[in-house]
Design a protein around this motif. Structure first.
Motif, PDB file in Angstrom:
ATOM      1  N   ALA A  11      29.150 -10.237  32.619  1.00 16.58           N
ATOM      2  CA  ALA A  11      27.974  -9.952  31.545  1.00 16.58           C
ATOM      3  C   ALA A  11      28.498 -10.027  30.292  1.00 16.58           C
ATOM      4  O   ALA A  11      27.723  -9.470  29.151  1.00 16.58           O
ATOM      5  N   ILE A  33      19.858  -7.791  41.971  1.00 14.64           N
ATOM      6  CA  ILE A  33      20.824  -7.685  41.064  1.00 14.64           C
ATOM      7  C   ILE A  33      21.847  -6.523  41.170  1.00 14.64           C
ATOM      8  O   ILE A  33      21.097  -5.465  41.429  1.00 14.64           O
ATOM      9  N   TYR A  35      24.374  -4.348  39.899  1.00 15.21           N
ATOM     10  CA  TYR A  35      25.165  -4.313  38.621  1.00 15.21           C
ATOM     11  C   TYR A  35      26.261  -3.038  38.467  1.00 15.21           C
ATOM     12  O   TYR A  35      25.790  -1.921  39.141  1.00 15.21           O
ATOM     13  N   ILE A  39      28.076  -2.469  32.430  1.00 12.86           N
ATOM     14  CA  ILE A  39      27.145  -3.525  31.743  1.00 12.86           C
ATOM     15  C   ILE A  39      26.008  -3.075  30.914  1.00 12.86           C
ATOM     16  O   ILE A  39      25.809  -1.982  31.024  1.00 12.86           O
ATOM     17  N   THR A  41      22.682  -2.428  30.147  1.00 11.81           N
ATOM     18  CA  THR A  41      21.512  -2.756  30.886  1.00 11.81           C
ATOM     19  C   THR A  41      20.231  -3.443  30.126  1.00 11.81           C
ATOM     20  O   THR A  41      19.275  -3.646  31.017  1.00 11.81           O
ATOM     21  N   LEU A  44      19.087  -6.447  31.885  1.00  9.49           N
ATOM     22  CA  LEU A  44      18.256  -6.612  33.054  1.00  9.49           C
ATOM     23  C   LEU A  44      16.749  -6.801  32.795  1.00  9.49           C
ATOM     24  O   LEU A  44      15.921  -7.324  33.694  1.00  9.49           O
ATOM     25  N   TYR A  55      22.192  -0.345  41.402  1.00  9.28           N
ATOM     26  CA  TYR A  55      23.199   0.148  40.609  1.00  9.28           C
ATOM     27  C   TYR A  55      24.404   0.475  41.704  1.00  9.28           C
ATOM     28  O   TYR A  55      24.312   1.216  42.494  1.00  9.28           O
ATOM     29  N   LEU A  87      26.502  -8.686  38.918  1.00 10.61           N
ATOM     30  CA  LEU A  87      26.557  -8.516  37.600  1.00 10.61           C
ATOM     31  C   LEU A  87      27.820  -7.360  37.022  1.00 10.61           C
ATOM     32  O   LEU A  87      27.656  -6.089  37.383  1.00 10.61           O
ATOM     33  N   LYS A  88      28.912  -8.239  36.539  1.00  6.85           N
ATOM     34  CA  LYS A  88      29.880  -7.041  36.196  1.00  6.85           C
ATOM     35  C   LYS A  88      30.313  -7.164  34.906  1.00  6.85           C
ATOM     36  O   LYS A  88      30.098  -7.979  34.158  1.00  6.85           O
TER      37      LYS A  88
END
Ligand code: SAH
Length: 253
Positions: A11, A33, A35, A39, A41, A44, A55, A87-88
């Motif tokens: 991300a 997703i 996450y 990240i 947010t 998103l 999450y 998503l990292k």
């Protein structure tokens, strides 16, 4: 049923504009997703309305359990035929456990892509006006995780090599362990006067940078109450900030 796929996406370090075009495409087509905590947010918001968000923030001490749960979810959702985005923060291959996650997916014959991102150890210094290499000051750059502590027998770093062999060093997860880092580098031959920058919440509006040297940075960080997440950057390149700092005094155009 259509085939599912997993995208292991970086991300970027915080500023949402620093995600790649490919990373953004993945967010837009994601049905699920998963996450991480660090990240931004606001990314998103680019997902479609019916995207499912999960999450995966990790509580200290519960890593293993949660990591296993993440693996299960990725497998389950992709085997339902869904487009899954993991998503990292930063780059998924830099202290992002992407190796473990890709291995599990490969073992289950689930297709995946690894989508690189901009890592905090380069981006936070860049926003602080510090290039990690420079023709005159640094021709090597090392990325290190510094949460291992000697008193817990977890410090496996080759301090000798770090102190003598790397011009610039970015320590991730190191701010809580700063005293140890500085002592080790000095003990192994780095000058006490080597400049150090600690950059908190790099590339975000909350970015703060503290500059000192190996002998004084611990005190300066305490005084300024700098905490996680932060990059500890050690090396002569830190001095360049004085001339080329830009972000913390930036004017919006
Ligand atoms: N995959 C990430 C790193 C994950 S490890 C990357 O490539 O950037 C988490 C560590 O990254 C934090 O402890 C901190 O040292 C660093 N970090 C992540 N985001 C940061 C930010 N915005 N500013 C400063 N450090 C950050």
């Amino acid at each position: 049923m259509k085939n599912g796929k997993v995208y292991l996406v970086g991300a970027g370090p915080g500023d949402p504009k620093l995600i790649t075009v490919y990373g953004m495409e993945c967010i837009k087509k994601a049905e699920v997703i998963l996450y991480d905590r660090l990240i931004n947010t606001s990314l998103l918001e680019y997902a479609s309305e019916d995207t499912e968000f999960i999450y995966c923030g990790k509580e200290p001490g519960k890593h293993a359990l949660i990591q296993e749960h993440i693996h299960q979810l990725m497998i389950e959702k992709s085997q339902q035929g869904k487009v899954v985005v993991r998503l990292k923060g930063g780059d998924p291959c830099v202290f992002g456990r992407v190796g473990e996650e890709a291995e599990i997916l490969a073992a289950h014959d689930i297709p995946y892509d690894i989508v690189p991102g901009i890592t905090a150890g380069i981006a936070a210094p860049a926003y602080a006006g510090i290039p990690v290499t420079h023709r005159d000051h640094a021709s090597s750059f090392t990325i290190v995780t510094a949460h291992g502590r000697e008193d817990k027998d977890q410090d496996e770093l080759n301090w000798e090599a770090l102190a003598k062999g790397s011009d610039t060093i970015a320590f991730y997860m190191g701010v809580g362990n700063l005293a140890h880092i500085c002592h080790k580098l000095i003990d192994h031959g780095k000058s006490e006067e080597t400049p150090v920058a600690v950059i908190q919440w790099g590339t975000t509006p909350d970015q703060r940078t503290v500059i000192a040297d190996l002998a004084t940075i611990e005190e300066a960080v305490k005084r300024n109450q700098i905490t996680h997440p932060a990059i500890v950057l050690v090396g002569e390149v830190v001095r360049l900030r004085e001339k080329i700092q830009w972000f913390e005094k930036a004017v919006m155009l």
